[in-house]
Design an enzyme around this catalytic site. Structure first.
Site, short mmCIF file in Angstrom:
data_model
loop_
_atom_site.label_atom_id
_atom_site.label_comp_id
_atom_site.label_asym_id
_atom_site.label_seq_id
_atom_site.Cartn_x
_atom_site.Cartn_y
_atom_site.Cartn_z
N HIS A 57 0.81 -1.21 0.00
CA HIS A 57 0.00 0.00 0.00
C HIS A 57 0.85 1.27 0.00
O HIS A 57 1.99 1.29 0.48
CB HIS A 57 -0.88 0.04 1.24
CG HIS A 57 -1.82 -1.14 1.34
ND1 HIS A 57 -2.41 -1.51 2.54
CD2 HIS A 57 -2.27 -2.03 0.42
CE1 HIS A 57 -3.18 -2.57 2.34
NE2 HIS A 57 -3.10 -2.91 1.05
N LYS A 67 6.27 6.29 6.71
CA LYS A 67 5.76 5.48 7.83
C LYS A 67 6.93 5.01 8.68
O LYS A 67 8.00 4.67 8.17
CB LYS A 67 4.99 4.26 7.30
CG LYS A 67 3.76 4.63 6.51
CD LYS A 67 3.19 3.47 5.73
CE LYS A 67 2.05 3.96 4.84
NZ LYS A 67 1.65 2.95 3.85
N TYR A 127 2.09 2.03 13.65
CA TYR A 127 2.97 2.83 12.80
C TYR A 127 2.49 4.27 12.72
O TYR A 127 1.28 4.53 12.73
CB TYR A 127 3.11 2.22 11.40
CG TYR A 127 1.84 1.88 10.68
CD1 TYR A 127 1.11 0.74 11.01
CD2 TYR A 127 1.37 2.68 9.65
CE1 TYR A 127 -0.05 0.42 10.34
CE2 TYR A 127 0.22 2.36 8.98
CZ TYR A 127 -0.49 1.22 9.32
OH TYR A 127 -1.65 0.91 8.65
N ASP A 165 -7.01 -6.17 -1.32
CA ASP A 165 -5.66 -6.65 -1.63
C ASP A 165 -5.68 -7.85 -2.57
O ASP A 165 -4.65 -8.21 -3.14
CB ASP A 165 -4.89 -6.96 -0.34
CG ASP A 165 -4.48 -5.69 0.38
OD1 ASP A 165 -4.10 -5.77 1.57
OD2 ASP A 165 -4.56 -4.60 -0.23
C1 LIG Z 1 -5.18 2.88 6.68
C2 LIG Z 1 -6.43 3.40 7.32
C3 LIG Z 1 -7.62 2.70 7.28
N1 LIG Z 1 -8.74 3.20 7.87
C4 LIG Z 1 -9.97 2.40 7.83
C5 LIG Z 1 -10.45 2.08 6.42
C6 LIG Z 1 -11.07 0.71 6.56
O1 LIG Z 1 -12.42 0.82 6.96
C7 LIG Z 1 -10.30 0.05 7.70
C8 LIG Z 1 -9.23 -0.92 7.23
O2 LIG Z 1 -8.45 -0.26 6.23
P1 LIG Z 1 -7.47 -1.08 5.33
O3 LIG Z 1 -8.10 -2.38 4.91
O4 LIG Z 1 -6.95 -0.16 4.25
O5 LIG Z 1 -6.30 -1.40 6.37
P2 LIG Z 1 -4.92 -2.11 6.02
O6 LIG Z 1 -5.09 -3.19 5.00
O7 LIG Z 1 -4.31 -2.45 7.33
O8 LIG Z 1 -4.08 -0.96 5.31
C9 LIG Z 1 -2.88 -0.44 5.86
O9 LIG Z 1 -1.94 -1.45 5.73
C10 LIG Z 1 -0.68 -1.18 5.19
C11 LIG Z 1 0.32 -2.09 5.85
C12 LIG Z 1 -0.24 0.21 5.18
O10 LIG Z 1 0.95 0.50 5.13
C13 LIG Z 1 -1.25 1.28 5.14
O11 LIG Z 1 -1.03 2.17 6.22
C14 LIG Z 1 -2.63 0.85 5.16
O12 LIG Z 1 -3.01 0.76 3.80
O13 LIG Z 1 -9.66 1.12 8.42
C15 LIG Z 1 -8.75 4.42 8.52
O14 LIG Z 1 -9.78 4.87 9.06
N2 LIG Z 1 -7.57 5.13 8.57
C16 LIG Z 1 -6.42 4.68 8.00
O15 LIG Z 1 -5.37 5.37 8.08
#
Ligand SMILES: Cc1cn([C@H]2C[C@H](O)[C@@H](COP(=O)(O)OP(=O)(O)O[C@H]3O[C@H](C)C(=O)[C@H](O)[C@H]3O)O2)c(=O)[nH]c1=O
Length: 194
Positions: A57, A67, A127, A165
């Site tokens: 991401h 980060k 992070y 993903d």
């Molecule tokens: C990233 C983020 C997500 N969200 C909410 C949006 C979704 O409803 C939920 C899960 O989001 P997401 O599936 O994008 O989370 P990850 O798959 O852990 O994504 C992260 O994982 C990789 C390792 C990364 O480096 C990024 O910081 C980020 O993309 O949290 C938020 O409210 N704020 C945020 O900053």
């Protein structure tokens, strides 16, 4: 100061018979290692299953994020991929194992995609980011892109992925918005934060 844009560091832990203490972030100590960032957001995720893979991401400008990643509990394999236009290491990756017990941290600058896979159940990752969440700028590259070739340590049943993903685009054809700063990606060393 390291010339490597991605840095693996280990803040010093002060142990005693109660346990230990660590400064997990210190602006001036980390700046001395070349990590100069004004972080504006802290994130914390828990992944129940071994082999949970979150990545690769990044956020596009004007909300691109640097980060600073650490594992609070369990173990993860943390990865950064060079997405900077004109970089001699474009599409190259580095990875490091971050553990709750060791306190290692990975600095991932703007211009790099980030992702990790968990090596233990219930692993928790915290992070800092240098820009706030901007869903409209949220972007990614597929975790198993063969042109990147990340050697993910995966369980036999393969990774656990979000729906997002499972459908990230390939690197080929990606029009990167990130500029190269003259520092090629290098193999990770480990710097101790005094
Ligand atoms: C990233 C983020 C997500 N969200 C909410 C949006 C979704 O409803 C939920 C899960 O989001 P997401 O599936 O994008 O989370 P990850 O798959 O852990 O994504 C992260 O994982 C990789 C390792 C990364 O480096 C990024 O910081 C980020 O993309 O949290 C938020 O409210 N704020 C945020 O900053």
């Amino acid at each position: 100061m390291s010339s490597n844009p991605v840095q693996l560091i280990r803040p010093r832990r002060f142990g005693d018979d109660r346990g230990w203490f660590v400064e997990s972030w210190n602006r001036d100590r980390f700046a001395a290692l070349g990590i100069r960032c004004e972080f504006v957001q802290d994130n914390h995720s828990m992944s129940a299953a071994v082999g949970t893979l979150r990545g690769l991401h990044f956020q596009r400008p004007p909300h691109a994020q640097a980060k600073l990643v650490r594992c609070l509990r369990g173990r993860i394999f943390d990865v950064a991929v060079d997405l900077r236009k004109g970089s001699p290491t474009y599409g190259h990756w580095v990875g490091a194992t971050l553990t709750g017990e060791g306190g290692e941290q990975l600095f991932v600058p703007v211009g790099f995609a980030h992702g990790f896979v968990t090596l233990e159940p219930g692993s928790e990752v915290a992070y800092k980011t240098s820009a706030a969440y901007a869903p409209d700028c949220d972007a990614g590259i597929r975790w198993d892109d063969p042109t990147i070739g990340v050697e993910w340590p995966l369980p036999a049943h393969g990774p656990t992925l979000s729906a997002k993903d499972q459908r990230q685009p390939a690197l080929a054809g990606f029009d990167t918005p990130f500029a190269y700063d003259g520092r090629p990606l290098q193999p990770l060393g480990e710097a101790l934060v005094p």
